[in-house]
Design a protein around this motif. Structure first.
Motif, PDB file in Angstrom:
ATOM      1  N   PHE A   1      -7.763  -3.961  -0.011  1.00 38.09           N
ATOM      2  CA  PHE A   1      -7.205  -5.056   0.775  1.00 38.09           C
ATOM      3  C   PHE A   1      -8.298  -5.954   1.324  1.00 38.09           C
ATOM      4  O   PHE A   1      -9.257  -5.479   1.930  1.00 38.09           O
ATOM      5  CB  PHE A   1      -6.370  -4.511   1.943  1.00 38.09           C
ATOM      6  CG  PHE A   1      -5.075  -3.900   1.511  1.00 38.09           C
ATOM      7  CD1 PHE A   1      -3.957  -4.695   1.295  1.00 38.09           C
ATOM      8  CD2 PHE A   1      -4.974  -2.539   1.308  1.00 38.09           C
ATOM      9  CE1 PHE A   1      -2.756  -4.131   0.889  1.00 38.09           C
ATOM     10  CE2 PHE A   1      -3.778  -1.965   0.909  1.00 38.09           C
ATOM     11  CZ  PHE A   1      -2.664  -2.769   0.696  1.00 38.09           C
TER      12      PHE A   1
ATOM     13  N   GLY B   1       0.784  -1.219   0.000  1.00 35.14           N
ATOM     14  CA  GLY B   1       0.000   0.000   0.000  1.00 35.14           C
ATOM     15  C   GLY B   1       0.817   1.270   0.000  1.00 35.14           C
ATOM     16  O   GLY B   1       0.276   2.355   0.181  1.00 35.14           O
TER      17      GLY B   1
ATOM     18  N   ARG C   1      -4.036  -8.053  -1.545  1.00 34.59           N
ATOM     19  CA  ARG C   1      -4.324  -6.762  -2.164  1.00 34.59           C
ATOM     20  C   ARG C   1      -4.776  -6.930  -3.606  1.00 34.59           C
ATOM     21  O   ARG C   1      -4.343  -7.831  -4.312  1.00 34.59           O
ATOM     22  CB  ARG C   1      -3.124  -5.839  -2.115  1.00 34.59           C
ATOM     23  CG  ARG C   1      -2.031  -6.268  -3.038  1.00 34.59           C
ATOM     24  CD  ARG C   1      -0.865  -5.328  -3.013  1.00 34.59           C
ATOM     25  NE  ARG C   1       0.171  -5.914  -3.856  1.00 34.59           N
ATOM     26  CZ  ARG C   1       1.114  -5.248  -4.432  1.00 34.59           C
ATOM     27  NH1 ARG C   1       1.209  -3.960  -4.238  1.00 34.59           N
ATOM     28  NH2 ARG C   1       1.994  -5.847  -5.186  1.00 34.59           N
TER      29      ARG C   1
ATOM     30  N   ALA D   1      -6.110   3.660  -0.056  1.00 37.35           N
ATOM     31  CA  ALA D   1      -6.475   2.258   0.130  1.00 37.35           C
ATOM     32  C   ALA D   1      -7.857   2.102   0.753  1.00 37.35           C
ATOM     33  O   ALA D   1      -8.333   2.975   1.470  1.00 37.35           O
ATOM     34  CB  ALA D   1      -5.442   1.566   1.022  1.00 37.35           C
TER      35      ALA D   1
ATOM     36  N   THR E   1       0.443  -1.974   7.149  1.00 39.92           N
ATOM     37  CA  THR E   1      -0.028  -1.595   5.816  1.00 39.92           C
ATOM     38  C   THR E   1      -0.823  -0.293   5.866  1.00 39.92           C
ATOM     39  O   THR E   1      -0.655   0.579   5.015  1.00 39.92           O
ATOM     40  CB  THR E   1      -0.867  -2.728   5.202  1.00 39.92           C
ATOM     41  OG1 THR E   1      -0.067  -3.916   5.180  1.00 39.92           O
ATOM     42  CG2 THR E   1      -1.311  -2.397   3.792  1.00 39.92           C
TER      43      THR E   1
ATOM     44  N   VAL F   1      -5.830   0.833  -3.999  1.00 38.89           N
ATOM     45  CA  VAL F   1      -5.569  -0.563  -3.697  1.00 38.89           C
ATOM     46  C   VAL F   1      -6.618  -1.009  -2.679  1.00 38.89           C
ATOM     47  O   VAL F   1      -6.943  -0.274  -1.744  1.00 38.89           O
ATOM     48  CB  VAL F   1      -4.117  -0.785  -3.201  1.00 38.89           C
ATOM     49  CG1 VAL F   1      -3.814   0.013  -1.961  1.00 38.89           C
ATOM     50  CG2 VAL F   1      -3.819  -2.239  -2.966  1.00 38.89           C
TER      51      VAL F   1
ATOM     52  N   CYS G   1      -0.073   3.588   3.740  1.00 37.95           N
ATOM     53  CA  CYS G   1      -0.971   4.104   2.702  1.00 37.95           C
ATOM     54  C   CYS G   1      -1.133   5.615   2.822  1.00 37.95           C
ATOM     55  O   CYS G   1      -1.057   6.171   3.914  1.00 37.95           O
ATOM     56  CB  CYS G   1      -2.342   3.429   2.819  1.00 37.95           C
ATOM     57  SG  CYS G   1      -2.290   1.658   2.542  1.00 37.95           S
TER      58      CYS G   1
END
Length: 163
Positions: free
Chosen positions: A118, A37, A107, A42, A142, A116, A146
C-alpha cells in the motif's frame, strides 16, 4: 441550531464531517471493506510527502527507475537531478512538485511475493485536515482487514542531515 457547548458540531465541523464520510465512501470503506487487503499479508509504505514512497513501490514492481534533469516553466534546467519512473504503475505516479501526488491509499498486488503493498499519502500532506482524517480512517480500516502487516518507513536523506 448548533450548540458546541452541548457537544453538537458547528456548521463548519458538520461540513467537514460530511466531506470525510463522502471520502470514506469513495474509497469503498463505508461497508466494512478493507481497501483491498482482505485476508492478505500487507506492507504499508509510510513517510513524509516527497520521501519517495510511490517511487519505492514502482521499484518493487520492477519498473525502470531513471535519473533525469528537470526543467522549469521557462525551460531552464534545474541543477539537481531528479529520480523518476519511465512507465509508472497506474495510480503510482511519482510527484516532483511541492503538492502531494498520492491523494489516497493505493494498492499494488505483488503476486510474486504473495502480498499487497500500500502506498499511503505522506505525513505533512498538503491537502488539509479533512483529507488527513479520511486517509487515516482508510489506512486503519485496511490494516485491520489484512492477515498480517509490515511497515516500511522512508526517510529523506535531507531529514537526516545529509544533502
Amino acid at each position: 441550531q448548533d450548540n458546541p457547548a452541548a457537544g453538537q458540531m458547528t456548521g463548519k465541523s458538520r461540513a467537514d464531517l460530511e466531506a470525510i464520510v463522502e471520502l470514506i465512501k469513495e474509497h469503498g470503506l463505508s461497508s466494512g471493506g478493507g481497501g483491498g487487503g482482505e485476508g492478505r499479508p500487507a506492507v504499508f509504505v509510510l513517510g513524509n510527502t516527497g520521501a519517495g514512497k510511490s517511487l519505492f513501490i514502482n521499484f518493487l514492481a520492477g519498473r525502470n527507475i531513471v535519473q533525469r534533469q528537470r526543467e522549469d516553466e521557462d525551460g531552464a534546467v534545474d541543477l539537481k537531478p531528479i529520480v523518476d519512473v519511465e512507465d509508472p504503475l497506474d495510480g503510482f505516479k511519482v510527484g516532483h512538485a511541492m503538492d502531494s501526488e498520492t491523494k489516497h491509499l493505493h494498492r499494488y498486488l505483488d503476486d510474486a511475493r504473495s502480498l499487497v503493498v500500500f502506498d499511503t499519502p505522506g505525513f505533512g500532506d498538503t491537502q488539509g485536515t479533512t483529507i488527513d482524517i479520511a486517509n487515516s480512517i482508510a489506512v486503519s480500516s485496511t490494516i485491520r482487514a489484512c492477515s498480517s502487516v509490515r511497515f516500511v518507513v522512508l526517510v529523506e536523506a535531507d531529514a537526516l542531515g545529509h544533502a
